[in-house]
Write a protein that holds these residues in place. Sequence first.
Motif, mmCIF file in Angstrom:
data_model
loop_
_atom_site.group_PDB
_atom_site.id
_atom_site.type_symbol
_atom_site.label_atom_id
_atom_site.label_comp_id
_atom_site.label_asym_id
_atom_site.label_seq_id
_atom_site.Cartn_x
_atom_site.Cartn_y
_atom_site.Cartn_z
ATOM 1 N N ARG A 48 0.544 -1.212 -0.092
ATOM 2 C CA ARG A 48 -0.444 0.186 -0.070
ATOM 3 C C ARG A 48 1.018 0.793 -0.072
ATOM 4 O O ARG A 48 1.211 1.552 1.228
ATOM 5 C CB ARG A 48 -0.908 0.161 1.570
ATOM 6 N N TRP A 49 1.207 2.110 -1.106
ATOM 7 C CA TRP A 49 1.912 2.614 -1.327
ATOM 8 C C TRP A 49 1.307 3.981 -1.029
ATOM 9 O O TRP A 49 0.178 4.231 -1.138
ATOM 10 C CB TRP A 49 2.037 2.850 -3.242
ATOM 11 N N GLY A 50 2.512 4.704 0.059
ATOM 12 C CA GLY A 50 2.399 6.165 0.674
ATOM 13 C C GLY A 50 3.722 7.118 0.830
ATOM 14 O O GLY A 50 4.300 6.652 0.588
ATOM 15 N N MET A 51 3.287 8.163 0.808
ATOM 16 C CA MET A 51 4.277 9.186 0.964
ATOM 17 C C MET A 51 4.704 10.249 2.039
ATOM 18 O O MET A 51 3.154 10.419 2.248
ATOM 19 C CB MET A 51 3.468 10.528 -0.370
ATOM 20 N N VAL A 52 4.990 9.925 3.052
ATOM 21 C CA VAL A 52 5.213 11.307 3.696
ATOM 22 C C VAL A 52 6.521 12.123 3.189
ATOM 23 O O VAL A 52 7.235 11.949 2.410
ATOM 24 C CB VAL A 52 6.232 10.599 4.591
ATOM 25 N N ILE A 53 6.014 13.649 3.260
ATOM 26 C CA ILE A 53 6.219 14.920 3.351
ATOM 27 C C ILE A 53 6.983 15.564 4.558
ATOM 28 O O ILE A 53 5.593 15.849 5.201
ATOM 29 C CB ILE A 53 5.314 15.839 2.412
ATOM 30 N N ASP A 54 8.351 15.705 4.556
ATOM 31 C CA ASP A 54 9.157 17.358 5.592
ATOM 32 C C ASP A 54 8.367 18.139 5.584
ATOM 33 O O ASP A 54 8.771 18.766 4.678
ATOM 34 C CB ASP A 54 9.770 16.042 5.518
ATOM 35 N N VAL A 55 7.620 19.076 5.968
ATOM 36 C CA VAL A 55 7.017 19.770 4.859
ATOM 37 C C VAL A 55 8.225 20.901 5.692
ATOM 38 O O VAL A 55 9.005 22.230 4.995
ATOM 39 C CB VAL A 55 5.932 20.762 5.724
ATOM 40 N N GLU A 56 9.107 21.031 6.728
ATOM 41 C CA GLU A 56 10.001 22.068 7.505
ATOM 42 C C GLU A 56 11.427 21.819 6.345
ATOM 43 O O GLU A 56 11.345 22.852 5.350
ATOM 44 C CB GLU A 56 10.766 21.247 8.675
ATOM 45 N N LYS A 57 11.891 20.688 5.417
ATOM 46 C CA LYS A 57 13.053 20.375 4.944
ATOM 47 C C LYS A 57 12.531 20.815 3.264
ATOM 48 O O LYS A 57 13.217 21.441 2.545
ATOM 49 C CB LYS A 57 12.809 18.541 4.909
ATOM 50 N N CYS A 58 10.631 20.823 3.048
ATOM 51 C CA CYS A 58 11.141 21.627 1.578
ATOM 52 C C CYS A 58 10.844 22.674 1.510
ATOM 53 O O CYS A 58 11.325 23.188 0.696
ATOM 54 C CB CYS A 58 9.293 21.352 2.050
ATOM 55 N N SER A 59 10.864 24.014 3.243
ATOM 56 C CA SER A 59 11.372 24.808 2.985
ATOM 57 C C SER A 59 12.715 25.025 2.699
ATOM 58 O O SER A 59 13.144 26.394 2.545
ATOM 59 C CB SER A 59 10.903 25.525 4.052
ATOM 60 N N GLU A 60 13.633 24.544 2.595
ATOM 61 C CA GLU A 60 14.881 24.236 2.035
ATOM 62 C C GLU A 60 14.881 25.487 1.039
ATOM 63 O O GLU A 60 14.387 24.467 -0.086
ATOM 64 C CB GLU A 60 15.978 23.488 2.558
ATOM 65 N N PRO A 61 15.818 26.251 0.196
ATOM 66 C CA PRO A 61 15.541 26.672 -1.182
ATOM 67 C C PRO A 61 15.790 25.883 -1.868
ATOM 68 O O PRO A 61 16.774 25.419 -2.126
ATOM 69 C CB PRO A 61 16.592 27.914 -0.446
ATOM 70 N N GLY A 62 14.682 25.895 -2.680
ATOM 71 C CA GLY A 62 14.692 25.737 -4.231
ATOM 72 C C GLY A 62 14.421 23.795 -3.682
ATOM 73 O O GLY A 62 14.060 23.584 -5.454
ATOM 74 N N VAL A 63 13.635 23.517 -2.817
ATOM 75 C CA VAL A 63 13.863 22.354 -3.465
ATOM 76 C C VAL A 63 11.688 21.802 -3.478
ATOM 77 O O VAL A 63 11.658 20.850 -4.574
ATOM 78 C CB VAL A 63 13.099 21.581 -1.278
ATOM 79 N N VAL A 64 11.381 22.884 -2.618
ATOM 80 C CA VAL A 64 10.070 22.491 -3.510
ATOM 81 C C VAL A 64 10.102 23.005 -5.218
ATOM 82 O O VAL A 64 9.919 21.639 -6.265
ATOM 83 C CB VAL A 64 9.138 23.714 -2.762
ATOM 84 N N ASP A 65 9.917 23.887 -5.489
ATOM 85 C CA ASP A 65 10.861 23.790 -6.956
ATOM 86 C C ASP A 65 10.871 22.584 -7.479
ATOM 87 O O ASP A 65 10.716 22.773 -9.016
ATOM 88 C CB ASP A 65 11.907 24.737 -7.122
ATOM 89 N N LYS A 66 12.691 21.642 -7.339
ATOM 90 C CA LYS A 66 13.139 21.380 -7.678
ATOM 91 C C LYS A 66 12.299 19.541 -8.252
ATOM 92 O O LYS A 66 11.755 19.140 -9.411
ATOM 93 C CB LYS A 66 14.144 20.730 -7.186
ATOM 94 N N CYS A 67 11.411 19.101 -7.147
ATOM 95 C CA CYS A 67 9.838 18.264 -6.930
ATOM 96 C C CYS A 67 9.687 18.713 -8.034
ATOM 97 O O CYS A 67 8.713 18.545 -9.112
ATOM 98 C CB CYS A 67 9.547 18.570 -5.702
#
Lengths: 266, 138, 386
Positions: A55-74
Amino acid sequence: MSMNRREFIKIAGLSTLFGLGGKGAFELLRPGTLDAAVHHGEEHAPEEPAEAAIRWGMVIDVEKCSEPGVVDKCIKACHSTHNIPDFGNSKNQVKWLWRDDYEHTFAGNENEYMDDHVKELPFLCLCNHCDEPPCVRVCPTKATFKRPDGVVAMDYHRCIGCRFCMAACPYGSRSFNWFDPRKALNEKEFNMEFPTRMRGVVEKCNFCVERLAQDKLPACVEAAPQALFFGNLADPDSNVRQILRKRSSMRRKLELGTKPSVFYLV
Amino acid sequence: MYDAWKILVGLAIFVALFTAAFWMNAGKAAPVPEPKIDTPEIKKMAKAERKCVEDKHFMRTTHMQLINHWRDQALRDGNRDYINKDGKKYYISLQNTCMKCHSNKKDFCDKCHDYTGVSPYCWDCHIAPKEEPKRNEL
Amino acid sequence: MIEKALKGEPRYYMWIVFLLGIIGVGFGCWLYQINVGLGITGMGRDISWGVYIAQFTYLVGVAASAVMIVIPLYLHNYRKYAKIIVFGEFLAIAAVTMCMLFIVVDIGQPQRMLNVLLHPTPNSILFWDMCVLVGYLTINIIVGYNCLLAEASHRPHPGWLTPFIYLSIPWAVSIHTVTAFLYAGLPGRHLWLTAVMAPRFLASAFASGPALLIIVLLIISRVSKFDPGRDALQTIAKTVCYAMIINLFLVGMEFFTAFYSNIPGHMHPLQYLFVGLHGHGKLVAWMWAAAPFAAIGVLLLLIPPARRHHGILAFACASVFIACWIDKGVALVIGGFIPNPFDRIVEYSATFPEISITLAIWGIGALILTVLHKVAVTIREEEAAT
């Protein structure tokens, strides 16, 4: 194909009796027809065990996402992998993976006393691949369906574009192709290994099933392995289960009973 | 017969319109299509291995059913392996398997599809390979 | 029988030509939509259903309302409806046809529409909606046509037709119930997630449909020698009146539940519709137009002397029809999408091609209604002459 007319009529008649209509007879007959035609018999994988092992699932570490460029890269990884058009306006926009803030992602759970820092964090939004997906429930053609591994998939060949699923999805995760998506794509930047969609069908994040089939991680997870985690929720020892045991997580609109498979760590 | 004149003229117009397709194409038989299999990928193969996933006759007559079946098997059942009648395994994908060898949509797919007057909408979504302009056209 | 629709006065032809003109313009716009995509409408990723689906919803109600004539006549033997029953059934045929056309123009891949039958999906309400609508159309064609045939030959309708007539009663209720379920079963759309959706749909249907029938019958009695009968009209008017009162009552229930519970999600769409939300209020004017129409309509229908005056009756019925149309044919569907799942407000307004296509389908409905009613009227006129 060894079935004579008499037998066909029998099966068709019986299935009509049971209210299945002629379709039932075809379901019974068609796989056989095709097997005979393609000269091989075992193309169907053995039945999955009753309780799905994956059963596939995803965990998103929002704090880590706030590092510059991470979200845009994804987002960029997702969009270029799946040939997602950019119409440049919100009315016709097609979204698979996008960012929003806490207040809107968790609409209804706003907390006015919350730390401003959290309010400004970038939340990645995507299809939640619900355990009880309302979109699958309402689709009149089974164009959207839940796979045994929990991925809510789309069959674009079958979609009639009625947009019932868009009305049913409480997460705004579904997009309709209001125009020909190729008009809003740069042909030179096509990912030649993945199709585009056509005008008049609904689309959404597919949890990268085409990559999972090749034992690869989803494109967004591969782009930001420090912030996004992907794994098997059915396995108590998997990476995602270990994270979810250690840290408290949130899911969107749990009160609706959809059981999302995307978890947010704040 | 009442209004005989009107009826006859009407009939004549109807027959003319109805058969227009025959008149307009009379004497212009299209040449029998010969789809080309001279793509770089196919040329790379050894002569003996130059084979599609199934034999030529089968592919010619049944590729549409096969592709239809592949679609459901890959997309809906999540099973992307195809084992042909010789036991060889192929990855099910129109873009990544079929069109990798048959990278000449114009000279392969379109040849017969145009001749038979069918227009499958595969390429509304699936991306056809970029085709190099042919040498003799340069 | 249908040849009776081919002979008429000049103004009959002018009306037909006028309708064909509207249909022609809309058809052109539809070809444009087919070629370019549904993006030419005002719909977008947030308001993903617009005026087409709203018309569909409204017209299912108009179609279902034929039952308000069928029940008194066939269950209670109220003979004064005998003369007008076919007009009600033909109205249902026209309305169901429009419903189907609105679905066809709304979906993105109409050529794949039969996938609904090829891959039948009983868990989808849309699948059931298609089944009940096709069934209802069939029943009404069978019943309407055979009733007319029987009448033309001065005989009672054949015995085998009776089960179909009885079947049409629960079937009419089912089409609008199933249509309400399209909305009422969706999580996260607060305006729609209400148990009184189906009762509300039925009440507004039994108000708006018979109201339209009264207007049509009044027009027919003006332009032809056919007289629907004063008592028949008055009885339908009472049906309209009570159904509309129940409808307004149920709307009031929605307000109570939303505002007394004080749950923001439930209040927001209603606030958006009636007072505007966060500075957005494109539909506020519509709603405040609907409210007086509803009130005036009910009031005029309640007062017997007013109701008996045919001019006032027509005005009251038009008011009810318009009020219900704004409620169901505009506000309900669009309001359900506001605010969106991210609690943002995106507004909708229909575009010219969209309106043109919508008018064309109403035109097709009017054309079907005109032709069928012309046949029925001519038969009655011939009957009266002999």
